[in-house]
Design an enzyme around this catalytic site. Structure first.
Site, PDB file in Angstrom:
ATOM      1  N   ARG A 214      24.326  38.545 -16.721  1.00  0.00           N
ATOM      2  CA  ARG A 214      23.455  37.386 -16.444  1.00  0.00           C
ATOM      3  C   ARG A 214      22.005  37.855 -16.423  1.00  0.00           C
ATOM      4  O   ARG A 214      21.654  38.714 -15.606  1.00  0.00           O
ATOM      5  CB  ARG A 214      23.773  36.771 -15.074  1.00  0.00           C
ATOM      6  CG  ARG A 214      25.229  36.379 -14.872  1.00  0.00           C
ATOM      7  CD  ARG A 214      25.459  34.929 -15.226  1.00  0.00           C
ATOM      8  NE  ARG A 214      26.886  34.634 -15.268  1.00  0.00           N
ATOM      9  CZ  ARG A 214      27.525  33.906 -14.346  1.00  0.00           C
ATOM     10  NH1 ARG A 214      26.870  33.413 -13.315  1.00  0.00           N
ATOM     11  NH2 ARG A 214      28.809  33.673 -14.466  1.00  0.00           N
ATOM     12  N   ARG A 222      22.829  39.114  -3.287  1.00  0.00           N
ATOM     13  CA  ARG A 222      24.127  38.757  -3.892  1.00  0.00           C
ATOM     14  C   ARG A 222      24.098  38.606  -5.409  1.00  0.00           C
ATOM     15  O   ARG A 222      25.051  38.143  -6.015  1.00  0.00           O
ATOM     16  CB  ARG A 222      24.688  37.508  -3.224  1.00  0.00           C
ATOM     17  CG  ARG A 222      23.759  36.331  -3.267  1.00  0.00           C
ATOM     18  CD  ARG A 222      24.290  35.152  -2.453  1.00  0.00           C
ATOM     19  NE  ARG A 222      23.665  33.939  -2.921  1.00  0.00           N
ATOM     20  CZ  ARG A 222      22.401  33.616  -2.662  1.00  0.00           C
ATOM     21  NH1 ARG A 222      21.656  34.394  -1.896  1.00  0.00           N
ATOM     22  NH2 ARG A 222      21.892  32.505  -3.149  1.00  0.00           N
ATOM     23  N   HIS A 223      22.976  38.945  -6.030  1.00  0.00           N
ATOM     24  CA  HIS A 223      22.882  38.833  -7.488  1.00  0.00           C
ATOM     25  C   HIS A 223      22.705  40.189  -8.152  1.00  0.00           C
ATOM     26  O   HIS A 223      21.921  41.014  -7.705  1.00  0.00           O
ATOM     27  CB  HIS A 223      21.701  37.943  -7.885  1.00  0.00           C
ATOM     28  CG  HIS A 223      21.950  36.489  -7.626  1.00  0.00           C
ATOM     29  ND1 HIS A 223      21.511  35.860  -6.496  1.00  0.00           N
ATOM     30  CD2 HIS A 223      22.623  35.555  -8.351  1.00  0.00           C
ATOM     31  CE1 HIS A 223      21.893  34.584  -6.536  1.00  0.00           C
ATOM     32  NE2 HIS A 223      22.570  34.376  -7.646  1.00  0.00           N
ATOM     33  N   GLU A 363      28.690  31.751  -1.750  1.00  0.00           N
ATOM     34  CA  GLU A 363      29.607  31.274  -2.798  1.00  0.00           C
ATOM     35  C   GLU A 363      30.296  32.467  -3.442  1.00  0.00           C
ATOM     36  O   GLU A 363      29.631  33.397  -3.895  1.00  0.00           O
ATOM     37  CB  GLU A 363      28.809  30.504  -3.858  1.00  0.00           C
ATOM     38  CG  GLU A 363      29.693  29.985  -4.975  1.00  0.00           C
ATOM     39  CD  GLU A 363      28.939  29.807  -6.293  1.00  0.00           C
ATOM     40  OE1 GLU A 363      27.867  29.191  -6.297  1.00  0.00           O
ATOM     41  OE2 GLU A 363      29.457  30.306  -7.312  1.00  0.00           O
ATOM     42  N   SER A 366      33.392  29.677  -8.532  1.00  0.00           N
ATOM     43  CA  SER A 366      33.353  28.306  -9.052  1.00  0.00           C
ATOM     44  C   SER A 366      34.653  28.092  -9.796  1.00  0.00           C
ATOM     45  O   SER A 366      35.112  28.985 -10.516  1.00  0.00           O
ATOM     46  CB  SER A 366      32.214  28.129 -10.047  1.00  0.00           C
ATOM     47  OG  SER A 366      30.994  28.107  -9.370  1.00  0.00           O
TER      48      SER A 366
HETATM   49  P1  ATP Z   1      24.949  31.571  -7.808  1.00  0.00           P
HETATM   50  O1  ATP Z   1      24.664  30.085  -7.710  1.00  0.00           O
HETATM   51  O2  ATP Z   1      25.292  32.196  -6.487  1.00  0.00           O
HETATM   52  O3  ATP Z   1      23.955  32.323  -8.593  1.00  0.00           O
HETATM   53  P2  ATP Z   1      26.642  30.872 -10.001  1.00  0.00           P
HETATM   54  O4  ATP Z   1      26.866  29.437  -9.685  1.00  0.00           O
HETATM   55  O5  ATP Z   1      25.701  31.271 -11.053  1.00  0.00           O
HETATM   56  O6  ATP Z   1      26.310  31.678  -8.644  1.00  0.00           O
HETATM   57  P3  ATP Z   1      29.168  31.162 -11.328  1.00  0.00           P
HETATM   58  O7  ATP Z   1      28.565  31.080 -12.660  1.00  0.00           O
HETATM   59  O8  ATP Z   1      29.923  30.022 -10.822  1.00  0.00           O
HETATM   60  O9  ATP Z   1      28.049  31.553 -10.264  1.00  0.00           O
HETATM   61  O10 ATP Z   1      30.017  32.516 -11.249  1.00  0.00           O
HETATM   62  C1  ATP Z   1      31.245  32.646 -10.566  1.00  0.00           C
HETATM   63  C2  ATP Z   1      31.137  33.689  -9.464  1.00  0.00           C
HETATM   64  O11 ATP Z   1      30.586  34.897  -9.965  1.00  0.00           O
HETATM   65  C3  ATP Z   1      30.227  33.339  -8.318  1.00  0.00           C
HETATM   66  O12 ATP Z   1      30.860  32.518  -7.390  1.00  0.00           O
HETATM   67  C4  ATP Z   1      29.915  34.689  -7.731  1.00  0.00           C
HETATM   68  O13 ATP Z   1      30.984  35.189  -6.943  1.00  0.00           O
HETATM   69  C5  ATP Z   1      29.818  35.539  -8.954  1.00  0.00           C
HETATM   70  N1  ATP Z   1      28.422  35.687  -9.401  1.00  0.00           N
HETATM   71  C6  ATP Z   1      27.681  34.791 -10.083  1.00  0.00           C
HETATM   72  N2  ATP Z   1      26.477  35.273 -10.386  1.00  0.00           N
HETATM   73  C7  ATP Z   1      26.452  36.523  -9.872  1.00  0.00           C
HETATM   74  C8  ATP Z   1      25.473  37.562  -9.895  1.00  0.00           C
HETATM   75  N3  ATP Z   1      24.305  37.407 -10.513  1.00  0.00           N
HETATM   76  N4  ATP Z   1      25.782  38.743  -9.288  1.00  0.00           N
HETATM   77  C9  ATP Z   1      26.980  38.923  -8.677  1.00  0.00           C
HETATM   78  N5  ATP Z   1      27.940  37.981  -8.653  1.00  0.00           N
HETATM   79  C10 ATP Z   1      27.685  36.799  -9.231  1.00  0.00           C
END
Ligand code: ATP
Length: 439
Positions: A214, A222-223, A363, A366
Protein backbone atom coordinates in the site's frame (compact mmCIF):
# COMPACT_ATOMS: atom_id res chain seq x y z
CA UNK A 1 27.21 -35.56 15.27
CA UNK A 2 24.06 -33.63 14.30
CA UNK A 3 23.18 -30.75 16.61
CA UNK A 4 20.04 -31.03 18.69
CA UNK A 5 18.05 -28.08 19.93
CA UNK A 6 18.68 -26.88 23.47
CA UNK A 7 15.04 -27.34 24.45
CA UNK A 8 15.38 -31.08 23.83
CA UNK A 9 18.41 -31.56 26.10
CA UNK A 10 16.45 -32.92 29.05
CA UNK A 11 15.80 -36.05 26.97
CA UNK A 12 19.52 -36.73 26.81
CA UNK A 13 20.80 -36.88 30.42
CA UNK A 14 24.15 -38.68 30.71
CA UNK A 15 24.42 -38.89 26.95
CA UNK A 16 26.90 -37.24 24.64
CA UNK A 17 25.28 -34.61 22.37
CA UNK A 18 26.22 -31.77 20.07
CA UNK A 19 24.56 -28.37 20.33
CA UNK A 20 25.03 -25.20 18.28
CA UNK A 21 24.25 -21.63 19.21
CA UNK A 22 25.36 -18.14 20.15
CA UNK A 23 27.62 -17.48 23.11
CA UNK A 24 25.14 -15.62 25.29
CA UNK A 25 27.32 -15.07 28.33
CA UNK A 26 30.66 -16.11 29.82
CA UNK A 27 31.60 -16.11 33.49
CA UNK A 28 35.28 -16.74 33.79
CA UNK A 29 35.99 -17.61 37.44
CA UNK A 30 39.19 -18.72 39.10
CA UNK A 31 38.52 -22.46 38.85
CA UNK A 32 35.76 -22.72 36.34
CA UNK A 33 34.23 -21.16 33.25
CA UNK A 34 30.47 -20.97 32.84
CA UNK A 35 29.46 -20.41 29.25
CA UNK A 36 25.80 -19.83 28.40
CA UNK A 37 24.79 -20.99 24.94
CA UNK A 38 21.59 -19.75 23.30
CA UNK A 39 19.64 -21.10 20.36
CA UNK A 40 16.13 -20.08 19.35
CA UNK A 41 14.56 -22.65 21.66
CA UNK A 42 16.34 -22.07 24.97
CA UNK A 43 19.67 -21.56 26.80
CA UNK A 44 22.01 -23.94 28.55
CA UNK A 45 25.07 -23.68 30.77
CA UNK A 46 28.31 -25.27 29.64
CA UNK A 47 30.69 -25.86 32.54
CA UNK A 48 34.45 -26.09 31.97
CA UNK A 49 36.66 -27.07 34.94
CA UNK A 50 40.00 -25.28 34.61
CA UNK A 51 41.89 -27.85 36.67
CA UNK A 52 41.26 -30.62 34.13
CA UNK A 53 44.36 -30.92 31.96
CA UNK A 54 42.27 -32.06 28.98
CA UNK A 55 40.26 -28.79 29.13
CA UNK A 56 43.31 -26.57 28.60
CA UNK A 57 42.60 -25.78 24.95
CA UNK A 58 38.91 -25.06 25.56
CA UNK A 59 39.71 -22.80 28.51
CA UNK A 60 42.09 -20.75 26.38
CA UNK A 61 39.60 -20.55 23.56
CA UNK A 62 36.82 -19.29 25.84
CA UNK A 63 39.15 -16.75 27.46
CA UNK A 64 39.46 -14.80 24.20
CA UNK A 65 36.05 -15.56 22.68
CA UNK A 66 33.77 -12.52 22.18
CA UNK A 67 30.14 -12.88 23.25
CA UNK A 68 27.70 -13.49 20.36
CA UNK A 69 30.19 -15.66 18.50
CA UNK A 70 28.62 -18.93 17.37
CA UNK A 71 29.89 -22.31 18.48
CA UNK A 72 29.32 -26.00 18.08
CA UNK A 73 29.83 -27.89 21.31
CA UNK A 74 29.96 -31.62 21.93
CA UNK A 75 29.67 -32.88 25.48
CA UNK A 76 27.74 -34.78 28.09
CA UNK A 77 24.38 -33.53 29.38
CA UNK A 78 24.25 -33.72 33.16
CA UNK A 79 21.19 -33.16 35.33
CA UNK A 80 22.27 -30.62 37.89
CA UNK A 81 19.61 -29.17 40.21
CA UNK A 82 22.02 -26.55 41.56
CA UNK A 83 22.26 -24.89 38.14
CA UNK A 84 19.58 -22.18 38.07
CA UNK A 85 19.21 -22.30 34.31
CA UNK A 86 16.96 -25.33 33.67
CA UNK A 87 18.74 -27.50 36.28
CA UNK A 88 21.26 -28.98 33.89
CA UNK A 89 24.69 -28.39 32.42
CA UNK A 90 26.85 -29.65 29.61
CA UNK A 91 30.36 -30.93 30.34
CA UNK A 92 32.07 -30.35 27.01
CA UNK A 93 34.64 -32.48 25.27
CA UNK A 94 35.10 -30.17 22.29
CA UNK A 95 34.22 -26.62 21.26
CA UNK A 96 34.38 -25.42 17.70
CA UNK A 97 33.97 -21.72 16.91
CA UNK A 98 31.80 -21.50 13.79
CA UNK A 99 31.78 -17.69 13.63
CA UNK A 100 33.54 -15.03 15.67
CA UNK A 101 31.65 -11.87 16.62
CA UNK A 102 33.11 -8.39 16.87
CA UNK A 103 33.82 -7.45 20.50
CA UNK A 104 31.51 -4.45 20.40
CA UNK A 105 27.84 -4.80 19.37
CA UNK A 106 25.91 -1.80 17.95
CA UNK A 107 23.78 -1.85 21.12
CA UNK A 108 22.95 -4.05 24.06
CA UNK A 109 20.03 -6.09 22.76
CA UNK A 110 19.36 -7.51 26.21
CA UNK A 111 18.27 -4.11 27.49
CA UNK A 112 16.42 -2.15 24.83
CA UNK A 113 14.96 0.48 27.15
CA UNK A 114 17.25 3.25 26.03
CA UNK A 115 17.83 2.13 22.46
CA UNK A 116 16.17 4.24 19.80
CA UNK A 117 13.68 2.30 17.65
CA UNK A 118 15.33 3.42 14.41
CA UNK A 119 18.68 2.09 15.59
CA UNK A 120 17.00 -1.16 16.50
CA UNK A 121 15.41 -1.40 13.06
CA UNK A 122 18.70 -0.51 11.35
CA UNK A 123 20.18 -3.53 13.10
CA UNK A 124 17.03 -5.61 13.19
CA UNK A 125 19.09 -8.82 13.05
CA UNK A 126 20.60 -7.87 16.41
CA UNK A 127 17.32 -6.53 17.77
CA UNK A 128 15.63 -9.88 17.10
CA UNK A 129 18.21 -11.64 19.29
CA UNK A 130 16.31 -10.12 22.21
CA UNK A 131 14.26 -12.91 23.82
CA UNK A 132 11.05 -10.91 23.84
CA UNK A 133 11.38 -9.86 20.21
CA UNK A 134 12.09 -13.37 19.06
CA UNK A 135 9.05 -14.59 20.98
CA UNK A 136 6.82 -12.20 18.99
CA UNK A 137 7.66 -14.12 15.83
CA UNK A 138 7.41 -17.54 17.40
CA UNK A 139 3.86 -16.60 18.41
CA UNK A 140 3.11 -15.01 15.03
CA UNK A 141 4.24 -18.20 13.36
CA UNK A 142 1.82 -20.19 15.49
CA UNK A 143 -1.02 -17.76 14.79
CA UNK A 144 -0.56 -18.45 11.08
CA UNK A 145 -0.19 -22.16 11.71
CA UNK A 146 -3.46 -22.41 13.67
CA UNK A 147 -5.36 -20.23 11.21
CA UNK A 148 -4.14 -22.45 8.40
CA UNK A 149 -4.97 -25.55 10.40
CA UNK A 150 -8.55 -24.36 10.96
CA UNK A 151 -9.07 -23.61 7.29
CA UNK A 152 -7.46 -26.83 6.05
CA UNK A 153 -9.77 -28.76 8.38
CA UNK A 154 -12.69 -27.00 6.73
CA UNK A 155 -11.32 -27.99 3.31
CA UNK A 156 -10.14 -24.57 2.18
CA UNK A 157 -7.53 -24.57 -0.59
CA UNK A 158 -4.46 -22.39 -0.11
CA UNK A 159 -3.65 -20.43 -3.27
CA UNK A 160 -0.86 -18.07 -4.35
CA UNK A 161 -1.89 -15.09 -6.43
CA UNK A 162 0.45 -12.76 -8.34
CA UNK A 163 1.80 -9.67 -6.68
CA UNK A 164 2.90 -8.05 -9.93
CA UNK A 165 -0.16 -6.77 -11.71
CA UNK A 166 -0.78 -4.98 -14.99
CA UNK A 167 -3.37 -2.45 -13.92
CA UNK A 168 -3.78 -0.41 -10.79
CA UNK A 169 -6.54 -2.45 -9.15
CA UNK A 170 -9.39 -1.23 -6.99
CA UNK A 171 -8.99 2.52 -6.63
CA UNK A 172 -5.62 3.19 -8.16
CA UNK A 173 -4.70 5.67 -5.47
CA UNK A 174 -2.63 3.54 -3.16
CA UNK A 175 -0.53 1.39 -5.48
CA UNK A 176 3.20 1.29 -6.04
CA UNK A 177 4.23 1.56 -9.64
CA UNK A 178 7.25 -0.44 -10.78
CA UNK A 179 9.18 -0.52 -14.03
CA UNK A 180 8.34 -3.65 -15.99
CA UNK A 181 10.78 -3.95 -18.92
CA UNK A 182 9.62 -1.14 -21.23
CA UNK A 183 6.28 -0.90 -19.52
CA UNK A 184 4.77 -0.30 -16.10
CA UNK A 185 3.46 -2.76 -13.54
CA UNK A 186 2.01 -2.34 -10.07
CA UNK A 187 2.38 -4.14 -6.77
CA UNK A 188 -0.87 -5.76 -5.65
CA UNK A 189 -2.58 -3.86 -2.86
CA UNK A 190 -4.70 -6.92 -2.07
CA UNK A 191 -5.42 -10.32 -3.63
CA UNK A 192 -9.08 -9.31 -3.93
CA UNK A 193 -9.57 -9.77 -7.67
CA UNK A 194 -7.76 -13.09 -7.75
CA UNK A 195 -9.56 -14.46 -4.73
CA UNK A 196 -12.76 -13.77 -6.62
CA UNK A 197 -11.30 -15.27 -9.76
CA UNK A 198 -10.91 -18.49 -7.77
CA UNK A 199 -14.63 -18.36 -7.01
CA UNK A 200 -15.39 -17.91 -10.72
CA UNK A 201 -13.08 -20.87 -11.41
CA UNK A 202 -15.20 -23.06 -9.19
CA UNK A 203 -13.10 -23.30 -6.03
CA UNK A 204 -15.57 -23.22 -3.16
CA UNK A 205 -13.23 -22.07 -0.42
CA UNK A 206 -9.77 -20.57 -0.69
CA UNK A 207 -7.28 -18.60 1.35
CA UNK A 208 -3.92 -16.96 0.93
CA UNK A 209 -1.28 -15.66 3.35
CA UNK A 210 0.89 -13.20 1.48
CA UNK A 211 2.35 -9.71 1.33
CA UNK A 212 0.28 -6.79 0.13
CA UNK A 213 1.59 -3.36 -0.77
CA UNK A 214 0.00 0.00 0.00
CA UNK A 215 1.49 3.31 -1.08
CA UNK A 216 0.09 5.00 2.01
CA UNK A 217 2.22 7.84 3.18
CA UNK A 218 1.03 7.54 6.76
CA UNK A 219 3.18 7.23 9.82
CA UNK A 220 0.84 5.66 12.33
CA UNK A 221 1.45 2.79 14.70
CA UNK A 222 -0.79 0.52 12.61
CA UNK A 223 0.20 1.23 9.00
CA UNK A 224 3.01 -0.24 6.95
CA UNK A 225 3.60 0.01 3.22
CA UNK A 226 4.02 -3.75 2.97
CA UNK A 227 2.30 -6.15 5.33
CA UNK A 228 1.09 -9.71 5.54
CA UNK A 229 -2.55 -10.29 4.80
CA UNK A 230 -4.49 -13.42 5.68
CA UNK A 231 -7.17 -13.49 3.00
CA UNK A 232 -10.17 -15.81 2.84
CA UNK A 233 -12.95 -16.17 0.25
CA UNK A 234 -15.80 -18.66 -0.03
CA UNK A 235 -18.70 -19.44 -2.34
CA UNK A 236 -22.40 -20.18 -2.00
CA UNK A 237 -22.90 -17.96 1.01
CA UNK A 238 -26.37 -16.68 1.81
CA UNK A 239 -25.20 -13.35 3.19
CA UNK A 240 -22.29 -11.54 4.77
CA UNK A 241 -23.43 -13.05 8.08
CA UNK A 242 -21.90 -16.33 6.89
CA UNK A 243 -18.59 -14.56 6.34
CA UNK A 244 -18.69 -13.04 9.82
CA UNK A 245 -19.55 -16.40 11.35
CA UNK A 246 -16.59 -18.06 9.69
CA UNK A 247 -14.19 -15.31 10.69
CA UNK A 248 -15.36 -15.38 14.32
CA UNK A 249 -14.91 -19.15 14.43
CA UNK A 250 -11.44 -18.85 12.89
CA UNK A 251 -10.35 -16.28 15.47
CA UNK A 252 -11.85 -18.17 18.41
CA UNK A 253 -10.12 -21.39 17.30
CA UNK A 254 -6.77 -19.66 16.85
CA UNK A 255 -6.94 -17.79 20.16
CA UNK A 256 -7.87 -20.96 22.00
CA UNK A 257 -4.79 -22.71 20.60
CA UNK A 258 -2.52 -19.72 21.25
CA UNK A 259 -3.89 -19.42 24.77
CA UNK A 260 -3.23 -23.08 25.52
CA UNK A 261 0.36 -22.78 24.35
CA UNK A 262 1.32 -19.26 25.43
CA UNK A 263 -1.13 -17.83 27.98
CA UNK A 264 1.35 -17.77 30.88
CA UNK A 265 4.29 -16.74 28.72
CA UNK A 266 2.31 -13.86 27.18
CA UNK A 267 1.35 -12.69 30.68
CA UNK A 268 4.92 -12.98 31.95
CA UNK A 269 6.72 -11.38 29.02
CA UNK A 270 4.15 -8.93 27.59
CA UNK A 271 1.90 -8.48 30.62
CA UNK A 272 -1.11 -9.12 28.37
CA UNK A 273 -4.11 -11.33 29.03
CA UNK A 274 -5.29 -13.45 26.19
CA UNK A 275 -9.05 -13.83 26.23
CA UNK A 276 -10.51 -16.60 24.07
CA UNK A 277 -13.54 -14.89 22.53
CA UNK A 278 -17.01 -16.41 22.85
CA UNK A 279 -19.15 -17.12 19.80
CA UNK A 280 -20.97 -15.42 18.22
CA UNK A 281 -19.13 -12.09 18.12
CA UNK A 282 -21.38 -9.08 18.72
CA UNK A 283 -22.52 -7.01 15.72
CA UNK A 284 -23.68 -3.40 15.56
CA UNK A 285 -24.48 -1.10 12.67
CA UNK A 286 -22.38 2.01 12.16
CA UNK A 287 -25.30 4.32 12.93
CA UNK A 288 -26.17 2.41 16.13
CA UNK A 289 -22.56 2.67 17.22
CA UNK A 290 -22.57 6.45 16.89
CA UNK A 291 -25.86 6.56 18.84
CA UNK A 292 -24.42 4.39 21.62
CA UNK A 293 -21.15 6.29 21.76
CA UNK A 294 -23.04 9.53 22.22
CA UNK A 295 -25.47 8.16 24.80
CA UNK A 296 -22.92 6.26 26.82
CA UNK A 297 -19.76 8.32 26.56
CA UNK A 298 -21.02 11.65 25.26
CA UNK A 299 -18.91 11.18 22.13
CA UNK A 300 -20.20 13.50 19.41
CA UNK A 301 -19.07 13.97 15.81
CA UNK A 302 -20.44 15.89 12.90
CA UNK A 303 -22.95 14.00 10.71
CA UNK A 304 -20.56 14.28 7.77
CA UNK A 305 -18.01 12.12 9.61
CA UNK A 306 -20.48 9.36 10.35
CA UNK A 307 -19.93 7.60 7.02
CA UNK A 308 -16.99 5.77 8.58
CA UNK A 309 -15.55 5.14 12.03
CA UNK A 310 -13.28 7.95 13.17
CA UNK A 311 -10.05 6.83 14.84
CA UNK A 312 -11.49 7.93 18.18
CA UNK A 313 -14.74 6.05 17.56
CA UNK A 314 -12.71 2.97 16.68
CA UNK A 315 -10.96 3.25 20.04
CA UNK A 316 -14.26 3.71 21.87
CA UNK A 317 -15.68 0.61 20.16
CA UNK A 318 -13.45 -1.45 22.40
CA UNK A 319 -15.01 0.07 25.50
CA UNK A 320 -18.49 -0.17 24.02
CA UNK A 321 -18.11 -3.82 23.15
CA UNK A 322 -16.83 -4.63 26.61
CA UNK A 323 -19.50 -2.60 28.40
CA UNK A 324 -22.43 -3.72 26.26
CA UNK A 325 -21.49 -7.28 25.32
CA UNK A 326 -18.63 -8.22 27.65
CA UNK A 327 -16.67 -9.02 24.50
CA UNK A 328 -13.39 -7.71 23.06
CA UNK A 329 -14.47 -7.93 19.42
CA UNK A 330 -17.10 -5.99 17.54
CA UNK A 331 -18.37 -6.41 13.98
CA UNK A 332 -19.37 -3.04 12.58
CA UNK A 333 -21.91 -3.32 9.75
CA UNK A 334 -24.00 -1.13 7.43
CA UNK A 335 -21.38 1.25 6.13
CA UNK A 336 -22.55 3.50 3.30
CA UNK A 337 -21.48 1.54 0.21
CA UNK A 338 -20.46 4.53 -1.87
CA UNK A 339 -17.44 5.06 0.42
CA UNK A 340 -16.30 1.49 -0.15
CA UNK A 341 -14.81 -0.47 -3.04
CA UNK A 342 -17.14 -1.18 -5.95
CA UNK A 343 -16.87 -4.96 -5.72
CA UNK A 344 -18.80 -5.24 -2.46
CA UNK A 345 -22.47 -6.07 -2.64
CA UNK A 346 -24.82 -3.35 -1.44
CA UNK A 347 -28.49 -3.43 -0.47
CA UNK A 348 -31.32 -1.39 -1.98
CA UNK A 349 -30.64 1.42 0.53
CA UNK A 350 -27.05 1.78 -0.60
CA UNK A 351 -25.66 0.09 2.51
CA UNK A 352 -22.68 -2.23 2.30
CA UNK A 353 -23.35 -5.93 2.84
CA UNK A 354 -20.11 -6.15 4.68
CA UNK A 355 -18.31 -5.20 7.84
CA UNK A 356 -15.16 -4.16 9.62
CA UNK A 357 -14.00 -6.09 12.64
CA UNK A 358 -12.67 -3.97 15.50
CA UNK A 359 -10.53 -5.47 18.23
CA UNK A 360 -8.99 -3.59 21.12
CA UNK A 361 -9.78 -0.29 19.42
CA UNK A 362 -8.25 -1.04 16.01
CA UNK A 363 -9.68 -2.34 12.74
CA UNK A 364 -8.20 -5.74 12.01
CA UNK A 365 -10.41 -6.88 9.14
CA UNK A 366 -12.70 -5.80 6.34
CA UNK A 367 -15.07 -8.37 4.96
CA UNK A 368 -18.16 -8.54 2.77
CA UNK A 369 -20.41 -10.38 0.45
CA UNK A 370 -19.13 -9.49 -3.03
CA UNK A 371 -21.21 -8.44 -5.99
CA UNK A 372 -21.28 -11.50 -8.23
CA UNK A 373 -24.02 -10.40 -10.65
CA UNK A 374 -22.40 -9.23 -13.87
CA UNK A 375 -24.71 -6.31 -14.66
CA UNK A 376 -24.54 -5.03 -11.10
CA UNK A 377 -20.79 -5.20 -10.75
CA UNK A 378 -20.36 -3.46 -14.12
CA UNK A 379 -22.70 -0.71 -12.94
CA UNK A 380 -20.83 -0.33 -9.64
CA UNK A 381 -17.48 -0.16 -11.40
CA UNK A 382 -18.77 2.48 -13.82
CA UNK A 383 -20.13 4.55 -10.95
CA UNK A 384 -16.55 4.74 -9.66
CA UNK A 385 -15.27 5.72 -13.10
CA UNK A 386 -13.59 2.33 -13.61
CA UNK A 387 -13.74 0.63 -16.97
CA UNK A 388 -10.75 -0.61 -18.95
CA UNK A 389 -8.61 -1.15 -15.87
CA UNK A 390 -11.07 -3.65 -14.47
CA UNK A 391 -12.22 -5.20 -17.76
CA UNK A 392 -10.43 -8.50 -17.07
CA UNK A 393 -11.98 -8.61 -13.62
CA UNK A 394 -15.53 -7.96 -14.79
CA UNK A 395 -15.25 -10.91 -17.18
CA UNK A 396 -15.01 -13.22 -14.16
CA UNK A 397 -18.74 -12.71 -13.63
CA UNK A 398 -19.89 -13.26 -17.18
CA UNK A 399 -19.78 -17.01 -17.45
CA UNK A 400 -21.34 -18.11 -14.17
CA UNK A 401 -20.00 -17.15 -10.79
CA UNK A 402 -21.46 -18.30 -7.48
CA UNK A 403 -22.49 -15.86 -4.76
CA UNK A 404 -19.45 -15.41 -2.53
CA UNK A 405 -17.75 -13.34 0.11
CA UNK A 406 -14.64 -13.14 2.20
CA UNK A 407 -12.33 -11.07 4.35
CA UNK A 408 -8.72 -10.06 4.94
CA UNK A 409 -6.99 -9.97 8.32
CA UNK A 410 -3.83 -7.93 8.81
CA UNK A 411 -1.44 -10.35 10.50
CA UNK A 412 0.93 -7.63 11.75
CA UNK A 413 -1.91 -5.71 13.38
CA UNK A 414 -3.32 -8.86 14.93
CA UNK A 415 0.07 -9.69 16.44
CA UNK A 416 0.59 -6.12 17.65
CA UNK A 417 -2.76 -6.11 19.47
CA UNK A 418 -2.44 -9.61 20.87
CA UNK A 419 0.91 -8.88 22.48
CA UNK A 420 0.34 -5.21 23.24
CA UNK A 421 3.46 -4.07 21.39
CA UNK A 422 3.32 -0.37 20.59
CA UNK A 423 3.45 -0.52 16.80
CA UNK A 424 3.49 -2.73 13.72
CA UNK A 425 7.13 -1.68 13.44
CA UNK A 426 7.74 -4.25 16.16
CA UNK A 427 5.23 -6.90 15.15
CA UNK A 428 6.57 -7.02 11.59
CA UNK A 429 9.67 -9.10 11.00
CA UNK A 430 11.17 -6.22 9.04
CA UNK A 431 9.11 -3.06 8.89
CA UNK A 432 8.44 -1.27 5.62
CA UNK A 433 7.13 2.29 5.86
CA UNK A 434 7.30 5.58 3.96
CA UNK A 435 10.76 6.26 5.42
CA UNK A 436 12.07 2.75 5.71
CA UNK A 437 13.17 0.49 2.88
CA UNK A 438 16.34 -0.87 4.51
CA UNK A 439 17.76 -3.18 5.64
P1 ATP B 1 -7.21 1.36 7.54
O1 ATP B 1 -8.53 2.08 7.34
O2 ATP B 1 -6.93 1.02 8.97
O3 ATP B 1 -6.08 1.99 6.83
P2 ATP B 1 -8.07 -0.31 5.38
O4 ATP B 1 -9.53 -0.06 5.45
O5 ATP B 1 -7.24 0.34 4.35
O6 ATP B 1 -7.41 -0.06 6.83
P3 ATP B 1 -8.38 -2.95 4.31
O7 ATP B 1 -8.07 -2.52 2.95
O8 ATP B 1 -9.76 -3.27 4.66
O9 ATP B 1 -7.82 -1.87 5.35
O10 ATP B 1 -7.38 -4.15 4.70
C1 ATP B 1 -7.74 -5.26 5.48
C2 ATP B 1 -6.90 -5.33 6.74
O11 ATP B 1 -5.52 -5.22 6.43
C3 ATP B 1 -7.11 -4.22 7.74
O12 ATP B 1 -8.22 -4.47 8.55
C4 ATP B 1 -5.84 -4.25 8.53
O13 ATP B 1 -5.82 -5.31 9.47
C5 ATP B 1 -4.83 -4.56 7.48
N1 ATP B 1 -4.19 -3.34 6.96
C6 ATP B 1 -4.70 -2.45 6.08
N2 ATP B 1 -3.82 -1.49 5.78
C7 ATP B 1 -2.72 -1.77 6.51
C8 ATP B 1 -1.44 -1.15 6.60
N3 ATP B 1 -1.13 -0.08 5.88
N4 ATP B 1 -0.51 -1.72 7.43
C9 ATP B 1 -0.81 -2.83 8.15
N5 ATP B 1 -1.99 -3.46 8.08
C10 ATP B 1 -2.94 -2.94 7.28
Amino acid sequence: MKSISIKELSNYYDKEVTISGFVDNIRNLQWVQFVIIRDDTSKVQVTIEKSEESNKEMVELIESLPLESTVKITGKVVESPKVKLNGMEIIPSSIEVTSKSDEELPFNFKDLNNVNLDTRLDYRFIDLRNDKNMLIFKIQSDITKYMREFLYEKEFTEIHTPKLIGTASESGSEVFEVKYFDDKAYLAQSPQFYKQMAMASGFNKIFEVAPVFRAENSNTSRHATEFTSFDVEMSYIDSSQDVMDLEAELIAYTFDKISKKYKDKIKEVFNMDIVVPKLPFPRLSLSDIYKELEERYNYKVDESEKTDLTTEAEKLCYKLSKDKFNHEFLFVTDYPADKRAFYHMRDENGLLLGYDLIWRGVEITSGAQREHRYEEVVKNAESKGLKDDVKFYLEFFKYGCPPHGGFGIGLDRLTMLLLGVPSVKESQFLFRGPNRLNP
